[in-house]
Design a protein around this motif. Structure first.
Motif, mmCIF file in Angstrom:
data_model
loop_
_atom_site.group_PDB
_atom_site.id
_atom_site.type_symbol
_atom_site.label_atom_id
_atom_site.label_comp_id
_atom_site.label_asym_id
_atom_site.label_seq_id
_atom_site.Cartn_x
_atom_site.Cartn_y
_atom_site.Cartn_z
ATOM 1 N N ASN A 1 12.842 9.237 23.136
ATOM 2 C CA ASN A 1 13.254 9.513 21.397
ATOM 3 C C ASN A 1 12.586 8.445 21.413
ATOM 4 O OD1 ASN A 1 15.855 11.300 21.991
ATOM 5 N ND2 ASN A 1 17.087 9.723 22.654
ATOM 6 N N GLY A 2 12.034 8.501 19.703
ATOM 7 C CA GLY A 2 12.152 7.085 19.127
ATOM 8 C C GLY A 2 10.287 7.482 18.602
ATOM 9 N N VAL A 3 9.849 9.185 18.606
ATOM 10 C CA VAL A 3 8.512 9.623 18.478
ATOM 11 C C VAL A 3 8.924 10.278 17.670
ATOM 12 C CG1 VAL A 3 6.608 11.435 19.287
ATOM 13 C CG2 VAL A 3 7.965 9.690 20.744
ATOM 14 N N ASN B 1 0.025 4.908 21.306
ATOM 15 C CA ASN B 1 -1.584 5.269 21.377
ATOM 16 C C ASN B 1 -1.971 6.819 20.784
ATOM 17 O OD1 ASN B 1 -4.216 3.029 21.097
ATOM 18 N ND2 ASN B 1 -2.521 3.405 23.287
ATOM 19 N N ILE B 2 -2.249 7.045 20.153
ATOM 20 C CA ILE B 2 -2.160 8.181 19.307
ATOM 21 C C ILE B 2 -3.721 9.468 19.190
ATOM 22 C CG2 ILE B 2 -1.361 9.538 17.213
ATOM 23 C CD1 ILE B 2 0.046 6.609 16.735
ATOM 24 N N HIS C 1 4.119 15.306 28.678
ATOM 25 C CA HIS C 1 3.602 15.995 29.972
ATOM 26 C C HIS C 1 3.653 15.161 30.563
ATOM 27 C CE1 HIS C 1 1.701 17.609 25.705
ATOM 28 N NE2 HIS C 1 2.420 18.161 25.995
ATOM 29 N N LEU C 2 3.400 13.885 31.182
ATOM 30 C CA LEU C 2 3.873 13.095 32.646
ATOM 31 C C LEU C 2 4.725 11.703 32.212
ATOM 32 C CD1 LEU C 2 2.405 12.679 35.136
ATOM 33 C CD2 LEU C 2 0.412 11.244 33.770
ATOM 34 N N GLU D 1 3.077 10.748 28.189
ATOM 35 C CA GLU D 1 2.541 10.986 27.128
ATOM 36 C C GLU D 1 2.789 12.503 26.930
ATOM 37 O OE1 GLU D 1 -0.622 13.468 29.980
ATOM 38 O OE2 GLU D 1 -0.962 11.822 29.693
ATOM 39 N N VAL D 2 2.400 12.810 25.603
ATOM 40 C CA VAL D 2 3.517 13.209 24.587
ATOM 41 C C VAL D 2 1.578 14.289 23.870
ATOM 42 C CG1 VAL D 2 4.709 14.965 23.005
ATOM 43 C CG2 VAL D 2 5.480 13.604 24.922
#
Length: 190
Positions: free
Chosen positions: A39-41, A149-150, A49-50, A123-124
């Motif tokens: 949550n929060g993204v 990081n993005i 994904h991981l 990571e997403v």
């Protein structure tokens, strides 16, 4: 339950509530038996994904990881980050090391042993988040560092950092799973 523990549990709940909306200065991750939610993204919970959690607090070690193709079962653990003060992120945990319904707080004033640590990575897509909590023996402060990081290259860097920090047996297990995951993603695209 002591007053201090009640305050920590209340603040943990507040940070979880903040994480329900993006750009609110909070992130939360929930390891559940067969899934993980972040949550929060954005405005909804997302499935990474991981996700990897490796921790040792008071001599009790925890290692959990999750990918969509993983068949591992996890203990239910929730971690919530108050990131409103960039120079002092605060991590709250619930159920870490089988402490059922006990919230723990980690910030620069928290006293932990030199061997204690928490390492979290998730990571997403191209988003990646890595966090470490450990004692700095030179200052006797607890370091709570978080990096969000993005960029794809940052995600690759953070994965490499993660596997370098994990014990070899865990790093190998994750690398094998990631390779299978990447192969599966490639086969779905072709």
């Amino acid at each position: 339950m002591t007053n201090e523990k009640k305050k920590i549990k209340k603040k943990f709940s507040e940070v979880l509530t903040w994480s329900q909306s993006p750009n609110n200065g909070a992130l939360a991750i929930s390891f559940q038996e067969k899934t993980v939610l972040v949550n929060g993204v954005n405005s909804n919970s997302v499935t990474p994904h991981l996700a990897v959690l490796h921790a040792s607090i008071g001599g009790k070690e925890t290692f959990q990881y999750w990918t969509p193709i993983s068949d591992r079962s996890n203990e239910q653990v929730v971690l919530a980050f108050n990131l409103k003060k960039i120079d002092n992120p605060i991590l709250y945990t619930m159920n870490l090391h089988h402490t059922k319904n006990e919230a723990l707080k980690f910030d620069k004033k928290t006293s932990i042993k030199e061997d204690d640590f928490i390492l979290l990575y998730w990571e997403v897509e191209d988003f990646s988040f890595i966090s470490m909590v450990f004692e700095d023996p030179s200052s006797n402060l607890t370091i709570t560092e978080c990096q969000f990081n993005i960029k794809y290259s940052s995600k690759v860097f953070n994965r490499k950092l993660l596997t370098a920090l994990l014990p070899k047996v865990h790093a190998t297990e994750i690398e094998k799973t990631l390779n299978k995951s990447e192969e599966k993603k490639y086969l779905l695209v072709v």
